[in-house]
Structures are given as C-alpha cells and as structure tokens.
Design an enzyme around this catalytic site. Structure first.
Site, mmCIF file in Angstrom:
data_model
loop_
_atom_site.group_PDB
_atom_site.id
_atom_site.type_symbol
_atom_site.label_atom_id
_atom_site.label_comp_id
_atom_site.label_asym_id
_atom_site.label_seq_id
_atom_site.Cartn_x
_atom_site.Cartn_y
_atom_site.Cartn_z
ATOM 1 N N SER A 119 0.946 -1.183 0.080
ATOM 2 C CA SER A 119 -0.019 0.002 -0.063
ATOM 3 C C SER A 119 0.731 1.257 0.045
ATOM 4 C CB SER A 119 -1.019 -0.072 1.064
ATOM 5 O OG SER A 119 -1.313 1.358 1.548
ATOM 6 N N TYR A 169 -2.218 -0.846 10.447
ATOM 7 C CA TYR A 169 -2.173 -1.133 9.161
ATOM 8 C C TYR A 169 -0.706 -0.651 8.484
ATOM 9 C CZ TYR A 169 -3.830 -1.128 4.128
ATOM 10 O OH TYR A 169 -3.959 -1.546 2.815
HETATM 11 P P1 NAD Z 1 -11.123 -6.082 0.011
HETATM 12 O O1 NAD Z 1 -11.338 -5.941 1.478
HETATM 13 O O2 NAD Z 1 -12.048 -5.947 -0.940
HETATM 14 O O3 NAD Z 1 -10.593 -7.732 -0.317
HETATM 15 C C1 NAD Z 1 -9.662 -8.342 0.855
HETATM 16 C C2 NAD Z 1 -9.391 -9.746 0.264
HETATM 17 O O4 NAD Z 1 -8.706 -10.164 1.510
HETATM 18 C C3 NAD Z 1 -10.778 -10.407 0.423
HETATM 19 O O5 NAD Z 1 -11.001 -11.362 -0.763
HETATM 20 C C4 NAD Z 1 -10.993 -10.954 1.824
HETATM 21 O O6 NAD Z 1 -11.424 -12.202 1.675
HETATM 22 C C5 NAD Z 1 -9.344 -11.423 2.004
HETATM 23 N N1 NAD Z 1 -9.203 -11.856 3.315
HETATM 24 C C6 NAD Z 1 -9.331 -10.884 4.312
HETATM 25 N N2 NAD Z 1 -9.073 -11.194 5.571
HETATM 26 C C7 NAD Z 1 -8.819 -12.821 5.213
HETATM 27 C C8 NAD Z 1 -8.592 -13.863 6.011
HETATM 28 N N3 NAD Z 1 -8.375 -13.827 7.240
HETATM 29 N N4 NAD Z 1 -8.289 -15.031 5.301
HETATM 30 C C9 NAD Z 1 -8.204 -15.105 4.100
HETATM 31 N N5 NAD Z 1 -8.655 -14.070 3.245
HETATM 32 C C10 NAD Z 1 -8.784 -12.883 3.934
HETATM 33 O O7 NAD Z 1 -9.665 -5.390 -0.194
HETATM 34 P P2 NAD Z 1 -9.058 -4.831 -1.497
HETATM 35 O O8 NAD Z 1 -9.355 -3.612 -1.536
HETATM 36 O O9 NAD Z 1 -9.207 -5.711 -2.616
HETATM 37 O O10 NAD Z 1 -7.619 -4.959 -0.785
HETATM 38 C C11 NAD Z 1 -6.432 -6.068 -1.220
HETATM 39 C C12 NAD Z 1 -5.302 -5.720 -0.835
HETATM 40 O O11 NAD Z 1 -4.833 -4.501 -1.380
HETATM 41 C C13 NAD Z 1 -5.061 -5.694 0.472
HETATM 42 O O12 NAD Z 1 -3.914 -6.231 0.864
HETATM 43 C C14 NAD Z 1 -5.090 -3.993 0.923
HETATM 44 O O13 NAD Z 1 -4.625 -3.829 1.921
HETATM 45 C C15 NAD Z 1 -4.616 -3.433 -0.278
HETATM 46 N N6 NAD Z 1 -4.804 -2.044 -0.693
HETATM 47 C C16 NAD Z 1 -6.050 -1.788 -0.820
HETATM 48 C C17 NAD Z 1 -6.293 -0.549 -1.013
HETATM 49 C C18 NAD Z 1 -7.741 0.057 -1.324
HETATM 50 O O14 NAD Z 1 -7.904 1.265 -1.154
HETATM 51 N N7 NAD Z 1 -8.599 -0.744 -1.548
HETATM 52 C C19 NAD Z 1 -5.442 0.467 -1.062
HETATM 53 C C20 NAD Z 1 -3.879 0.073 -0.901
HETATM 54 C C21 NAD Z 1 -3.724 -1.351 -0.449
#
Ligand code: NAD
Length: 251
Positions: free
Chosen positions: A134, A147
C-alpha cells in the site's frame, strides 16, 4: 504465461478478483485462496482454477491450505500475496488483539506462504512473488498505525526476500496502491462519514482529493501492474515497491 501456476490470496473480491482475471487471461492456471470456498467457487469455475479455503488469521488453517495446494498442483510459480485487512483507529483505540490480527493477516501469512513456495521457485529457476502492500507501506498515515506498520513490514520483507533469491530467476516485488475503488475503500468512506458527520459523497471526495488525479484507482489498474510484473519481460524489475496511486506519493 501459459504453463505457469499462480496462487492469489484474497481472491474473492476487489483487487484479488481483478488479479485472478488478469492472470487467467494471460494463460496462468490460478489457485484462488479465500476465507470461504463459497465466495470463490464461481470465479474459480469461470477461470478454470482451483478454489482453496483458508483463514489467513489462523496459522493451522494456512498450514492446511499449503498442504492442500502442494497435493493438488506440481508447484506454485507465481505467488500474489493480496489478502489484507485495514483498521482505521487512533492508537489509543487499537488494542493488542487488533494489532496482532492485522500483523498476522498482512505480514505473517505472506511470510508463511513465501516460505512454503519461494524455495521451490528458486529450485526450478523461475518465479514471481508480488506482495500487495500500500502507499501506507511507503509513507506514514494518521489513524491507521497497525495497518501502516504491517504494510511497511511487507515492503521490508519484499526487499529482503528479493536479495535472497536474486540469482535464482525469481523476482520479488511489492505493489503499493493508493485508494482503490473496492469494498475496503467503501468501508473507509463509511467510517469517515460516521466519525466526521459528513455525507458519504463528501467522505469519498476527501479520499479522491488525496490523489493529484482526483480519483480512486481501479482494481484492474492494480491487477494490470501485477500481471506485468509476473511476465517474462519484467525479469529485471526486482525488489521494488511500486506505487499505483495517481501520483499521491509525490504530495
Ligand atoms: P477487500 O477488503 O475488498 O478484499 C480483501 C480480500 O482479502 C478479500 O478477498 C478477503 O476475503 C481477503 N481476506 C481478508 N481477511 C482474510 C483472512 N483472514 N483470510 C483469508 N482471506 C482474507 O480489499 P481490497 O481493496 O481488494 O484489498 C486487497 C489488498 O490491497 C489488501 O492487502 C489491501 O491492504 C491492499 N490495498 C487496498 C487499497 C484500497 O484502497 N482498497 C489500497 C492500498 C492497498
């Protein structure tokens, strides 16, 4: 990327789902990992992949998933550590259990999966690890210390492992998105609206305003970079933490 097998965690939605679609379209056989099999069965069927359920907050569940994957495929060539959770709260309201859960899912699980699959990639002389970190892995951000700590750790892990396998035909990189249009961002918008009394629209506008482009990134824009990093042509891109953030990191 035909004949490559890719493991994508957090494959049920958001960025993970977009990565699954990109890698499958590029010819990979994809192993989809998510907490519940029901959440990934339809996508696994659609892309002809394998669905594996595992709770990444639970070490025993991770070990079971690794054993199941090892029994089902000859080897993992591409590991995308995408699953993650975000907690928004001041440090005074972030208890030990919350901190430990964030670190377990965002750091310890990618570490365990890397330990399981990176040595095989190095032995076979080809591999790709992409960690979805991130912008919070590159810069400090208020009210999200657990985080931010976890994502900085993931970037550190990326750099350390990159040096460990640098001569083995394996690359290890991190992708650092700014705010991405997914459920995670929607949850943050709702949280901001609740805590500030602003409308959802105004709360979303505050996230959009962080980017010089004035918008959120799309999940597919993140997935496109991941697919590029997994390609043959990206063999010299190594140990990097690459922002996909509309230029936010410059601010
Ligand atoms: P999201 O919340 O839509 O999806 C997260 C995924 O992780 C889901 O498929 C969920 O089931 C899985 N997950 C969470 N806890 C889990 C567990 N205990 N066991 C197995 N799977 C688990 O999030 P996203 O926005 O698609 O984010 C994906 C990645 O990108 C994450 O690592 C997040 O930190 C990173 N990210 C997201 C953003 C944003 O703005 N959305 C920004 C920077 C980084």
């Amino acid at each position: 990327m035909t004949a490559r097998t890719a493991l994508v965690t957090g494959a049920s939605r958001g960025i993970g789902e977009a990565i699954v679609r990109r890698l499958a379209a590029a010819g990979c056989r994809v192993v989809l990992l998510a907490r519940s099999e029901a959440a990934i069965l339809a996508l696994a069927e659609e892309v002809g992949g394998l669905a594996v359920a595992a709770d990444l907050s639970d070490r025993a569940s991770i070990a079971e998933a690794i054993a199941r994957i090892e029994g089902a495929v000859a080897g993992i060539d591409i590991l995308v550590n995408n699953a993650g959770i975000a907690i928004g709260a001041p440090i005074g309201r972030t208890d030990d259990a919350t901190f430990d859960r964030v670190m377990q899912i965002n750091v310890s699980a990618p570490y365990a999966l890397s330990r399981a699959f990176l040595p095989g990639m190095a032995e076979r002389g080809w591999g790709r690890v992409v960690n979805i970190a991130s912008l919070a892995g590159l810069t400090g951000q208020a009210y999200t210390s657990a985080y931010c700590t976890s994502k900085h750790a993931l970037v550190g892990m990326t750099r350390a492992l990159a040096l460990e396998v640098a001569r083995a035909g394996v690359t290890v990189n991190a992708v650092c998105p700014g705010w991405v249009e997914t459920d995670m961002a929607a949850e943050a918008v709702a949280r901001i609206a609740r805590s500030t009394g602003r409308s959802l629209e105004a709360a979303k506008g505050s996230l959009e305003g962080m980017s010089p482009q004035g918008r959120l990134v799309t999940a597919d824009e993140v997935a496109a970079l991941v697919a590029m990093l997994c390609s043959e042509e990206a063999a010299a891109i190594h140990g990097q933490a690459i922002p996909v953030d509309g230029g936010t990191v410059m601010k």
